[in-house]
Structure formats: structure tokens, C-alpha cells
Design an enzyme around this catalytic site. Structure first.
Site, mmCIF file in Angstrom:
data_model
loop_
_atom_site.group_PDB
_atom_site.id
_atom_site.type_symbol
_atom_site.label_atom_id
_atom_site.label_comp_id
_atom_site.label_asym_id
_atom_site.label_seq_id
_atom_site.Cartn_x
_atom_site.Cartn_y
_atom_site.Cartn_z
ATOM 1 C CD GLU A 90 32.688 48.855 25.446
ATOM 2 O OE1 GLU A 90 32.902 49.848 26.158
ATOM 3 O OE2 GLU A 90 32.332 48.929 24.277
ATOM 4 C CE LYS A 133 37.846 43.530 41.366
ATOM 5 N NZ LYS A 133 38.567 44.751 41.319
ATOM 6 C CD GLU A 180 42.025 48.579 45.594
ATOM 7 O OE1 GLU A 180 41.757 49.298 44.610
ATOM 8 O OE2 GLU A 180 42.873 47.657 45.570
ATOM 9 C CE LYS A 201 35.940 43.446 37.473
ATOM 10 N NZ LYS A 201 36.180 44.627 36.654
HETATM 11 S S1 IVH Z 1 43.115 41.212 47.171
HETATM 12 C C1 IVH Z 1 46.671 39.435 44.242
HETATM 13 N N1 IVH Z 1 40.973 42.402 47.990
HETATM 14 O O1 IVH Z 1 41.188 44.637 42.732
HETATM 15 C C2 IVH Z 1 45.776 40.580 44.429
HETATM 16 N N2 IVH Z 1 41.975 43.198 45.993
HETATM 17 O O2 IVH Z 1 41.069 43.538 40.065
HETATM 18 C C3 IVH Z 1 45.127 40.482 45.759
HETATM 19 N N3 IVH Z 1 40.853 45.112 45.004
HETATM 20 O O3 IVH Z 1 44.607 44.120 42.378
HETATM 21 C C4 IVH Z 1 44.225 41.586 45.917
HETATM 22 N N4 IVH Z 1 39.276 45.285 46.513
HETATM 23 O O4 IVH Z 1 43.777 46.281 43.626
HETATM 24 C C5 IVH Z 1 41.924 42.365 47.049
HETATM 25 N N5 IVH Z 1 39.099 43.373 48.868
HETATM 26 C C6 IVH Z 1 40.023 43.335 47.934
HETATM 27 C C7 IVH Z 1 40.058 44.238 46.862
HETATM 28 C C8 IVH Z 1 41.055 44.131 45.904
HETATM 29 C C9 IVH Z 1 39.794 45.787 45.413
HETATM 30 C C10 IVH Z 1 41.639 45.412 43.809
HETATM 31 C C11 IVH Z 1 43.103 45.135 43.952
HETATM 32 C C12 IVH Z 1 43.362 44.062 42.926
HETATM 33 C C13 IVH Z 1 42.286 44.359 41.928
HETATM 34 C C14 IVH Z 1 42.007 43.209 41.015
#
Ligand code: IVH
Length: 706
Positions: A38, A118, A175, A315
Site C-alpha cells: 500500500e 532481497k 541487512e 518483489k
Molecule cells: S543492494 C543502492 N542487495 O533493500 C542500494 N539491497 O528496498 C543497494 N536489501 O536499501 C542495495 N536485500 O537495504 C541490496 N541483496 C540485497 C538486499 C538489499 C535487501 C535492502 C537494502 C536496500 C533495500 C531497498
């Protein structure tokens, strides 16, 4: 004022205020009141409006920033490099567009990309100086974060000192997550201690990292996973894959699996594989991140104010979503049970839009304290009916209305009675129009008497018009009367009467199942028909005789006996006999002793999508002497797995149950694939059974001969 009457400028302002409020709830209070989806929708709407009316776009619009403000209580530290976010999408087509854009921006170049999970956790940036962990920051608003170094030091898989001789400044991003396996336990402990439960593992991780006392953090099993660099002084790394190798050498935890692709199709294949794999991971994943591998190419592609152009997040459709409960209605089922139903604001869950969900029963509503007007969590797992699983009590405004379960049937006003188990309320009136409608629908359904043209709306019309007052009335219907109903004509009336006449010859098991005897599903109905041969013999069987039927428990036997002892059921049986229904006498002769059949003695479970219906596949197995059941156990001989097989496939592998694909399965049927007429009809492609070759693809040994 309604949304549509706002000018673009007013709508932009309203959206901005709303998004900022949600950002505060999310980042500062760790108590979000809407789902990510949302939120994404709001942000997307704002972005589109700003693109259409750039003159109203504020320089500090939430579309240009990442999130909330850092907490006051922690020291705030500026990030050396801003922590950006990622563009995200739920659409496979947009993944293709992303790759096409890369190709346009880097013409003529090969562009390998890495696909990785992710992680649904809390973003952090870790600084190591000469190999020693010195600073850990949250993302905060992307420019400045909270110093949570002491809390991060308590994480067991976060090295305080890197392996090898790391020199200079290294900033690792990743993370922090709350392992799924520990989540339930911690919540039980919290509830026991009178503390509110965490709503999900990410919320638990965020709530824990916000603790000002590191001792509290140390008691929780938080873990870290690294996914990118902020800065890497003195390290020669030129690609994401090289970075992974370096991180591993340094002793930092990274994703246990990643994929590399160089086409849109390849990316989508990886995304689908990850979707299968991600359920085994210790952390929750809400998507796949697709990143350009080469750092040189990343530099060329650059970033906008919010996100890099070299990466994108896809997603997965969530299996849970939040939405507003607008009303609770009551549904009267075929056994008279009154089920409360949640009427919801439509919400996208597991690839479908859900606007109704079961609330199970009155006790469940009370136990979860579900009130009309609540923000609720809806879950849809696999083929299960959507259900309301939780209430966001923190989002209550005070206007929510508790639900009072009625004392009378909402349809016929008969006083409701508690069923024997004491859980459900039931309408005891056998002639309640709602009960009759559900019974007729079940009787006519495809799995039962399979009466074409007698669906929900026809049943509704027939009962409402008074043409059908009891089940046997169906067989007295005259075309002229049906044709007189709204939206019906002579043709459809004749078709229905023809279908009803045809249904009189259905095999006994269909009639037994169609009657809706409590506890008697398709396989029990088949077992009864096979064992006793006629309806009269089933109706006359003693409790002992019934219990002797394969796999028949005492409860099912008792249900059958009680059912046929009822006076109204005896009347029903006679009324159906007079109308000429097949009570078993006209069933085809049973096949010769099943010992001679190719699947004799085998037990099957079917999952996934096949080229024919699952029930049809089950019929073919049974015709070949096999038994079919709904759940896998060690006793299962084979799992027949179609496309997109899910948890059953996993379970089969766990238990060492042999898995067959459709081609392999067909080869085992009498005469192989070509000998199965319906299968050939449904799948005209030549299916040459090649068990060896197919088994090799699966990495499984060849099949034993039959
Ligand atoms: S790369 C420029 N790799 O998802 C940002 N982010 O929604 C590069 N995240 O800000 C991030 N898993 O905090 C990257 N395998 C992954 C990730 C990941 C989770 C998070 C991260 C990012 C957010 C975006």
C-alpha cells in the site's frame, strides 16, 4: 473531500503528508500501519503525479528521499556515502524493461547481472578500520543514520575483526534479520511476559535494534548478511562477484546462493528459481535484487536522487497483506453451520485480489478480538481459502465495532444451536433455504453429480422461485418453468433438464458424495461404493461392517450410520429411488482383481498443474489399481508432480518419496501414454515415455520396472 475532487496540487500535498506520516510510523515508531504494498502504491501515485506536474513537485518530496528521521536517543552520524534505496516492481514485464534500458544505455556491451535474495531485514552500514569493526549505522533518512554500534556488536555472526590482513577503511552494507526459526519462540516469551508480540520478523529485528540497552539485544538471536560495499579502500574489486569472494575471505556472511544472467529471460528464470529456494532460507525474503555485475558498468549507469540505475528489486506477491475489514457477514453452509465472513477492501495477496476471507467461527473472532473497521492481516497460502490471521490493534482509532454473533439464523430466523464440538453455531432447520441452496450446489458440483448448468446462480433462482423445495424436486423440473426464470431461455432450460436426466446414471460413489454425508469425501464415497455395491447395502451396513472399509475410521462409520438412520434421509432416499437414480445397480462391473493392474498396491499423491485435471489424473491412477490420497507420508509410493509443485514436492524429497513428472507417470499407465484416451485428448503433443532420460534430468535413479 474525495480524492477525485482534489486538484493535482492538492492531491500531491495530501499524498506527501500521508507518506510522511507513514514514514514516521515505519522508521521512528517501528509500528507501520499499512502494508509495504500500500505504501508503494501511494509513493508511485505521488511519483506519477509529480512527473505529470513537475511544477508542483517539492524539492524535499518523499519520492526523493529514502525514509524517516533517525531516532533522537542514538548518536546520529552522517553516512560517508548516502544509503540509497532500490527501484522496485511486482511486474515481470518491468524486469524486462529494466534490462532493455541497461542495453540501451550500454549499447553493444555484454551486461552480466547478479540475482540474489532481497533480505527482508533492517539495512545497516558497518565500518571496519584496518580490519576492526568500529562503527555500525542504521540507514536513517539515507544521509544520516543512528549509531547502533553497541547493539551490532552483540550479533553472533558479525565479525569484530575481519580475517586476513584487511587494511584501510572498509564499509560493508547489509541487512540485520531476525531468524524465522526463532521468531515464534521470542513472541511466545514476550506474550508470557505480558509484552506485545512482534508482527513479523523484520519488525522484530527493527524493534530489537532500537533498544537502547545492548543487553536486551544480546538476548535476541539477530544475524547479519552482507550484500554490498559502501567504500573499499585498498581493495581491488571490479565486480559484484569478486566482492562476494572478498567478503567471504574476510569472514563476512553473504547470501548462500546467487544467480548470474545476461538476458531478461535469464533474469526471470533466476527469479523463479529463487522463489522456490527462498523458503529454505533462515531469513524472510520479499523479493530478488538484480544488480549489474561490473563496477565499471555501474559507474557508467550512475544513479538518480533515490536509487541507482544499475539495480532493481523484483518483489514477490506477498502471501499476507493488510487491509480494512468493512463488515462481517454470515454464510450458512450445507450442514447448516453459520460461518462469519470478512468483507474486505480488495487487496492483492498471492497473485489474486481478495475481498472476502473466512473468520472461521465466533470463538475465533473473540480470540483475535476482530472488530469491524479494523486493519487486519489476510493470508492466502496455496489453495487454502483466504483467512484473517491477525489484527493490527496498534492502528485502532477507537471507532472499531466489536461483532455480536446473532442468536438466530440470518436466513430463516430459526434459533441457532451449538454443534457437538461446541465451536460452531448451526441452523438446525433442514428446510432452511440457505442450507438447501448449498446442498444443491454441492450435489451438482463437478466432483459430485457433475450436473452442467446447475451452478450457484441457477440454484439461487430455482430455490428463490420456489421451483425446488427439496433435493428430489430437481428431477421433476419442467423446461417451461425453468425457461420462465429471469435470463433463462428454452434452450438452456432444455439443456438443464437433459443434464439432470443424464445425472441419474452417475456411478454410485458420485451420489454418495453428492448427498453430503458428514465426513464422507470423494475417497470415502468411493470406498463405500466399492465395498457395498449399492446404496441400499450402504444404508443397511452395521457400524462394524462400515469400520471394515479400508481406511475408514470410527468417526466416519458413525457418521454414515447416523445419516442413514435419519427419517428425513430415508425419505430422501426413497424419493430419489422413485425418480430413477442409479443406486449402484447400473455401475460398471468392478474390474478383475486389482492384483493384475499395473499400479496395484501403490499409493499416490498428486500436486502441481498437469495437462489434465487432478481429479482426472486420480481417476486414471485408480483405474490402474492405485490409491490416491491428499497428503504425503512415508507410506506414499509416488508423488506425481506437475508444474509449479510447491510444499508437497519439498515434503516428498524430505521423506524420500519418489517423484514422477507427468511423462514418467503416463508411461506407467496401462498401454503407456498413448493408451490413455483422455490424456491424449488433453495433450496432443506426442508423449514418448522415456523414463531413463527423464529420470536423469531429475537427478533421480531410473524407475523400477512394473
Ligand atoms: S543492494 C543502492 N542487495 O533493500 C542500494 N539491497 O528496498 C543497494 N536489501 O536499501 C542495495 N536485500 O537495504 C541490496 N541483496 C540485497 C538486499 C538489499 C535487501 C535492502 C537494502 C536496500 C533495500 C531497498
Amino acid at each position: 473531500m474525495s480524492e477525485s475532487s482534489l486538484s493535482p496540487r492538492q492531491r500531491i500535498e495530501a499524498l506527501t503528508a500521508e507518506i510522511e506520516a507513514h514514514n514516521r510510523r515505519y522508521y521512528q515508531d517501528a509500528a507501520p500501519s499499512i502494508s509495504d504494498q500500500e505504501f508503494d502504491r501511494l509513493l508511485r501515485e505521488l511519483k506519477e503525479l509529480e512527473e505529470a506536474h513537475p511544477e508542483f513537485a517539492a524539492p524535499d518530496s518523499p519520492t526523493r528521499k529514502v525514509g524517516g528521521k533517525p531516532l533522537e536517543a542514538f548518536r546520529q552520524v552522517r553516512h560517508r556515502l548516502p544509503m540509497q534505496s532500490l527501484e522496485n516492481t511486482y511486474s515481470e514485464a518491468e524486469v524486462g524493461e529494466f534490462y532493455a534500458r541497461l542495453q540501451k544505455l550500454l549499447p553493444g556491451q555484454s551486461i552480466p547481472v547478479v540475482i540474489e535474495p532481497k533480505v527482508d531485514g533492517v539495512a545497516v552500514a558497518l565500518t571496519y578500520e584496518d580490519g576492526v569493526f568500529t562503527l555500525g549505522l542504521t540507514r536513517g533518512d539515507g544521509a544520516t543514520g543512528d549509531d547502533i554500534t553497541s547493539n551490532l556488536r552483540t550479533l553472533r555472526n558479525l565479525p569484530h575483526r575481519l580475517k586476513g590482513a584487511a587494511k584501510g577503511l572498509l564499509e560493508i552494507r547489509g541487512e540485520v534479520f531476525f531468524p524465522r526459526a526463532s521468531f515464534e519462540r521470542v513472541n511466545r516469551e514476550r506474550e508470557a511476559a505480558g509484552e506485545p508480540a512482534f508482527v513479523n520478523p523484520r519488525n522484530a529485528a527493527a524493534g530489537t535494534l532500537k533498544q537502547l540497552d545492548p543487553a536486551t539485544v544480546a538476548r535476541r538471536p539477530l544475524a547479519f548478511i552482507a550484500h554490498s560495499f559502501g567504500l573499499a579502500e585498498g581493495e581491488e574489486v571490479s565486480s559484484h562477484r569478486e566482492m562476494f569472494r572478498l567478503l567471504e575471505r574476510l569472514g563476512l556472511p553473504i547470501s548462500e546462493k546467487h544467480w548470474v544472467a545476461d538476458s531478461a529471460e535469464g533474469i526471470l528464470t533466476a527469479i523463479r528459481e529463487l522463489d522456490e529456494f527462498r523458503r529454505q532460507l533462515a531469513y524472510e525474503t520479499d523479493g530478488a535484487v538484480v544488480k549489474v555485475d561490473s563496477f565499471a558498468q555501474r559507474l557508467r549507469l550512475g544513479a538518480n536522487s533515490k536509487a541507482p540505475r544499475w539495480a532493481m528489486a523484483y518483489k514477490y506477491a506477498p502471501e499476507q497483506a493488510e487491509t480494512r475489514l468493512r463488515a462481517i457477514t454470515l454464510q450458512v453452509g450445507r450442514t447448516g453451520v453459520v460461518t462469519p465472513v470478512a468483507e474486505l477492501d480488495p487487496v492483492f495477496v498471492s497473485s489474486t485480489t481478495v475481498s472476502r476471507a473466512t473468520l472461521h467461527n465466533a470463538d475465533e473472532i473473540a480470540r483475535k478480538d476482530i472488530r469491524v473497521g479494523d486493519l487486519v492481516v489476510v493470508e492466502k497460502a496455496g489453495e487454502i481459502i483466504p483467512a484473517v490471521v491477525a489484527v493490527r490493534t496498534a492502528a485502532r482509532t477507537g471507532g472499531e465495532v466489536p461483532f455480536v454473533f446473532p442468536e438466530d439464523c440470518p436466513v430463516c430466523a430459526t434459533k441457532l444451536v451449538r454443534d457437538e464440538g461446541g465451536v460452531f453455531w448451526r441452523c438446525p432447520n433442514a428446510n432452511c433455504p440457505a442450507v438447501l441452496k448449498r446442498r444443491l450446489e454441492h450435489f451438482a458440483s463437478r466432483g459430485a453429480m457433475d450436473i452442467e448448468g446447475l451452478g450457484e446462480s441457477m440454484v439461487e433462482q430455482l430455490v428463490n422461485a420456489g421451483l425446488v423445495k427439496t433435493l428430489p424436486d430437481l428431477f421433476d423440473l419442467q423446461p417451461a418453468l425453468i425457461a420462465g426464470l429471469e435470463r433463462q431461455g428454452t434452450k438452456s432450460a432444455q439443456n438443464l433438464v437433459g443434464a439432470l436426466a443424464g445425472a441419474k446414471d452417475r456411478p454410485l460413489w458420485r451420489l454418495l458424495f453428492g448427498l453430503g454425508i458428514p465426513q464422507i469425501g470423494v475417497s470415502a464415497a468411493r470406498a463405500l461404493a466399492q465395498r457395498f455395491g449399492t446404496l441400499d447395502a450402504v444404508a443397511a451396513a452395521s457400524l462394524e461392517e462400515l469400520t471394515l472399509v479400508t481406511d475408514f475410521g470410527e468417526i466416519a462409520s458413525r457418521c454414515v450410520r447416523d445419516y442413514f438412520d435419519r427419517v428425513d434421509v430415508r425419505e430422501l432416499v426413497e424419493a430419489l429411488r422413485i425418480r430413477g437414480l442409479n443406486f449402484g445397480e447400473r455401475d460398471p462391473a468392478p474390474v478383475a482383481a486389482s492384483g493384475g493392474l499395473p499400479l496395484a498396491g501403490t499409493k499416490w499423491v498428486i500436486t502441481g498443474t498437469l495437462s489434465i485435471g487432478r481429479e482426472e489424473a486420480a481417476e486414471l491412477i485408480r483405474a490402474a489399481g492405485g490409491a490416491v490420497s491428499g497428503s504425503i507420508s512415508k507410506k506414499t509410493t509416488y508423488l506425481l508432480a506437475g508444474e509449479e509443485a510447491g510444499s508437497k514436492l519439498e515434503k516428498a524429497r524430505e521423506l524420500g518419496v519418489k517423484v514422477l513428472n507427468e511423462t514418467e507417470w503416463r508411461a506407467l499407465l496401462p498401454g503407456g501414454a498413448a493408451g490413455v484416451p483422455s490424456a491424449v485428448e488433453a495433450d496432443p503433443a506426442p508423449v514418448t515415455p522415456a523414463p531413463q532420460a527423464a529420470a536423469k534430468d531429475d537427478g533421480e535413479p531410473a524407475l523400477p520396472g512394473f
